[in-house]
Design a protein around this motif. Structure first.
Motif, PDB file in Angstrom:
ATOM      1  N   GLU A  39       0.829  -1.210   0.000  1.00 19.10           N
ATOM      2  CA  GLU A  39       0.000   0.000   0.000  1.00 19.10           C
ATOM      3  C   GLU A  39       0.863   1.260   0.000  1.00 19.10           C
ATOM      4  N   GLY A  40       1.930   1.260   0.805  1.00 15.42           N
ATOM      5  CA  GLY A  40       2.729   2.468   0.978  1.00 15.42           C
ATOM      6  C   GLY A  40       3.939   2.589   0.064  1.00 15.42           C
ATOM      7  N   PHE A  41       4.365   1.508  -0.549  1.00 20.43           N
ATOM      8  CA  PHE A  41       5.560   1.538  -1.397  1.00 20.43           C
ATOM      9  C   PHE A  41       5.620   0.270  -2.230  1.00 20.43           C
ATOM     10  N   LEU A  42       6.599   0.198  -3.106  1.00 20.50           N
ATOM     11  CA  LEU A  42       6.873  -0.997  -3.897  1.00 20.50           C
ATOM     12  C   LEU A  42       8.228  -1.524  -3.462  1.00 20.50           C
ATOM     13  N   ARG A  77      12.956   9.572   3.673  1.00 20.90           N
ATOM     14  CA  ARG A  77      13.334   9.485   5.090  1.00 20.90           C
ATOM     15  C   ARG A  77      12.520   8.408   5.799  1.00 20.90           C
ATOM     16  N   ARG A  78      11.228   8.358   5.507  1.00 21.22           N
ATOM     17  CA  ARG A  78      10.358   7.352   6.127  1.00 21.22           C
ATOM     18  C   ARG A  78      10.745   5.944   5.666  1.00 21.22           C
ATOM     19  N   LEU A  79      11.052   5.791   4.375  1.00 20.97           N
ATOM     20  CA  LEU A  79      11.472   4.486   3.865  1.00 20.97           C
ATOM     21  C   LEU A  79      12.794   4.051   4.489  1.00 20.97           C
ATOM     22  N   ARG A  80      13.730   4.988   4.631  1.00 20.58           N
ATOM     23  CA  ARG A  80      15.021   4.670   5.258  1.00 20.58           C
ATOM     24  C   ARG A  80      14.823   4.193   6.694  1.00 20.58           C
ATOM     25  N   GLU A  81      13.908   4.833   7.411  1.00 15.81           N
ATOM     26  CA  GLU A  81      13.699   4.479   8.807  1.00 15.81           C
ATOM     27  C   GLU A  81      13.039   3.100   8.942  1.00 15.81           C
ATOM     28  N   TYR A  97      17.726  -4.915  -1.784  1.00 18.36           N
ATOM     29  CA  TYR A  97      16.338  -4.479  -1.684  1.00 18.36           C
ATOM     30  C   TYR A  97      16.246  -3.028  -2.132  1.00 18.36           C
ATOM     31  N   VAL A  98      15.200  -2.706  -2.884  1.00 14.89           N
ATOM     32  CA  VAL A  98      14.944  -1.325  -3.284  1.00 14.89           C
ATOM     33  C   VAL A  98      13.517  -0.996  -2.886  1.00 14.89           C
ATOM     34  N   LEU A  99      13.348   0.089  -2.140  1.00 10.70           N
ATOM     35  CA  LEU A  99      12.032   0.554  -1.741  1.00 10.70           C
ATOM     36  C   LEU A  99      11.699   1.784  -2.575  1.00 10.70           C
ATOM     37  N   ILE A 100      10.566   1.732  -3.253  1.00 11.51           N
ATOM     38  CA  ILE A 100      10.152   2.803  -4.147  1.00 11.51           C
ATOM     39  C   ILE A 100       8.916   3.459  -3.562  1.00 11.51           C
ATOM     40  N   GLY A 101       9.000   4.764  -3.344  1.00 17.07           N
ATOM     41  CA  GLY A 101       7.882   5.505  -2.774  1.00 17.07           C
ATOM     42  C   GLY A 101       6.715   5.629  -3.740  1.00 17.07           C
ATOM     43  N   ARG A 102       5.520   5.695  -3.182  1.00 14.76           N
ATOM     44  CA  ARG A 102       4.300   5.850  -3.977  1.00 14.76           C
ATOM     45  C   ARG A 102       3.725   7.243  -3.771  1.00 14.76           C
ATOM     46  N   ALA A 103       3.155   7.768  -4.855  1.00 17.02           N
ATOM     47  CA  ALA A 103       2.553   9.107  -4.813  1.00 17.02           C
ATOM     48  C   ALA A 103       1.428   9.141  -3.784  1.00 17.02           C
ATOM     49  N   GLU A 104       1.444  10.142  -2.948  1.00 11.60           N
ATOM     50  CA  GLU A 104       0.411  10.424  -1.950  1.00 11.60           C
ATOM     51  C   GLU A 104       0.194   9.289  -0.952  1.00 11.60           C
ATOM     52  N   LYS A 105       1.074   8.318  -0.901  1.00 13.51           N
ATOM     53  CA  LYS A 105       0.926   7.205   0.044  1.00 13.51           C
ATOM     54  C   LYS A 105       2.081   7.148   1.038  1.00 13.51           C
ATOM     55  N   ALA A 107       4.455   9.264   2.046  1.00  9.30           N
ATOM     56  CA  ALA A 107       4.675  10.373   2.972  1.00  9.30           C
ATOM     57  C   ALA A 107       3.522  10.550   3.958  1.00  9.30           C
ATOM     58  N   SER A 108       2.320  10.110   3.603  1.00 11.33           N
ATOM     59  CA  SER A 108       1.166  10.368   4.464  1.00 11.33           C
ATOM     60  C   SER A 108       0.674   9.138   5.224  1.00 11.33           C
ATOM     61  N   ARG A 109       1.107   7.959   4.846  1.00  7.85           N
ATOM     62  CA  ARG A 109       0.634   6.723   5.503  1.00  7.85           C
ATOM     63  C   ARG A 109       1.183   6.645   6.920  1.00  7.85           C
ATOM     64  N   ASP A 110       0.390   6.091   7.820  1.00  3.02           N
ATOM     65  CA  ASP A 110       0.797   5.912   9.206  1.00  3.02           C
ATOM     66  C   ASP A 110       2.099   5.107   9.257  1.00  3.02           C
ATOM     67  N   PHE A 111       3.017   5.520  10.118  1.00  2.02           N
ATOM     68  CA  PHE A 111       4.334   4.879  10.167  1.00  2.02           C
ATOM     69  C   PHE A 111       4.242   3.408  10.554  1.00  2.02           C
ATOM     70  N   ALA A 112       3.383   3.084  11.500  1.00  2.09           N
ATOM     71  CA  ALA A 112       3.215   1.684  11.896  1.00  2.09           C
ATOM     72  C   ALA A 112       2.662   0.858  10.732  1.00  2.09           C
ATOM     73  N   ALA A 113       1.791   1.453   9.943  1.00  6.21           N
ATOM     74  CA  ALA A 113       1.246   0.749   8.774  1.00  6.21           C
ATOM     75  C   ALA A 113       2.340   0.510   7.734  1.00  6.21           C
ATOM     76  N   LEU A 114       3.242   1.481   7.571  1.00  7.14           N
ATOM     77  CA  LEU A 114       4.365   1.288   6.649  1.00  7.14           C
ATOM     78  C   LEU A 114       5.248   0.132   7.112  1.00  7.14           C
ATOM     79  N   GLN A 115       5.490   0.052   8.402  1.00  7.21           N
ATOM     80  CA  GLN A 115       6.294  -1.049   8.929  1.00  7.21           C
ATOM     81  C   GLN A 115       5.597  -2.389   8.697  1.00  7.21           C
ATOM     82  N   ASP A 116       4.282  -2.418   8.913  1.00  7.39           N
ATOM     83  CA  ASP A 116       3.524  -3.647   8.655  1.00  7.39           C
ATOM     84  C   ASP A 116       3.584  -4.022   7.185  1.00  7.39           C
TER      85      ASP A 116
END
Length: 130
Positions: A39-42, A77-81, A97-105, A107-116
Motif C-alpha cells: 500500500e505504501g511503497f513498492l 526518510r520514512r522508507l530509510r527508517e 532491496y529497493v524501496l520505491i515511494g508511492r505518490a500520496e501514500k 509520505a502520508s501513511r501511518d508509520f506503523a502501517a508502513l512497517q507492517d
C-alpha cells in the motif's frame, strides 16, 4: 550508595548496518528482479551472485510523481527508517532491496502501517526461510 543506570545491550541489528545502494547498475538489476507491491511503497528484491557484495544492501527512490522535493525527501526518510528498523531482522544477507515511494501514500501513511507493509512484503518475498 551510587545509583548507576543500566546501559542497554546493543542489539544484533544495531551491529549490522545496512549498506546503501548508490550505483545505477544496482538499481537496474533490482528492477529486473522480483517485485512485491504494498500500500505504501513498492519493494524490489534480488539475490546477488556469490562474491558480488556482502551484507544486506538497500536502495531508496521516489519519482517526481511522489511530489516536490520536500515530499520526495520526506518519503525517502520514512522508507530509510522502516528499512533501518526492520531489514536487519527480516532481510537476507545475500540480497539487494529497493524501496520505491508511492505518490500520496508513502509520505502520508501511518508509520506503523508502513512497517507492517514491509513485514508483509518480506514474508511474501521470502516465505518460510527456516
Amino acid at each position: 550508595m551510587a545509583v548507576t543506570e543500566a546501559v542497554p545491550a546493543r542489539s544484533e541489528a544495531a551491529s549490522l548496518p545496512l549498506q546503501v545502494l548508490s550505483k545505477r547498475a544496482d538499481f537496474l538489476r533490482a528492477a529486473k528482479a522480483r517485485r512485491v507491491p504494498c500500500e505504501g511503497f513498492l519493494l524490489q528484491a534480488r539475490k546477488r551472485a556469490p562474491g558480488e557484495a556482502e551484507g544486506i544492501r538497500v536502495g531508496f527512490t521516489c519519482s517526481k510523481k511522489v511530489g516536490n522535493a520536500v515530499a520526495r525527501n520526506r518519503a525517502k526518510r520514512r522508507l530509510r527508517e522502516i528499512a533501518r528498523l526492520n531489514l536487519p531482522q527480516l532481510g537476507l544477507p545475500d540480497h539487494d532491496y529497493v524501496l520505491i515511494g508511492r505518490a500520496e501514500k508513502t509520505a502520508s501513511r501511518d508509520f506503523a502501517a508502513l512497517q507492517d507493509d514491509l513485514r508483509r512484503a518480506m514474508a511474501k518475498l521470502h516465505g518460510n526461510r527456516a
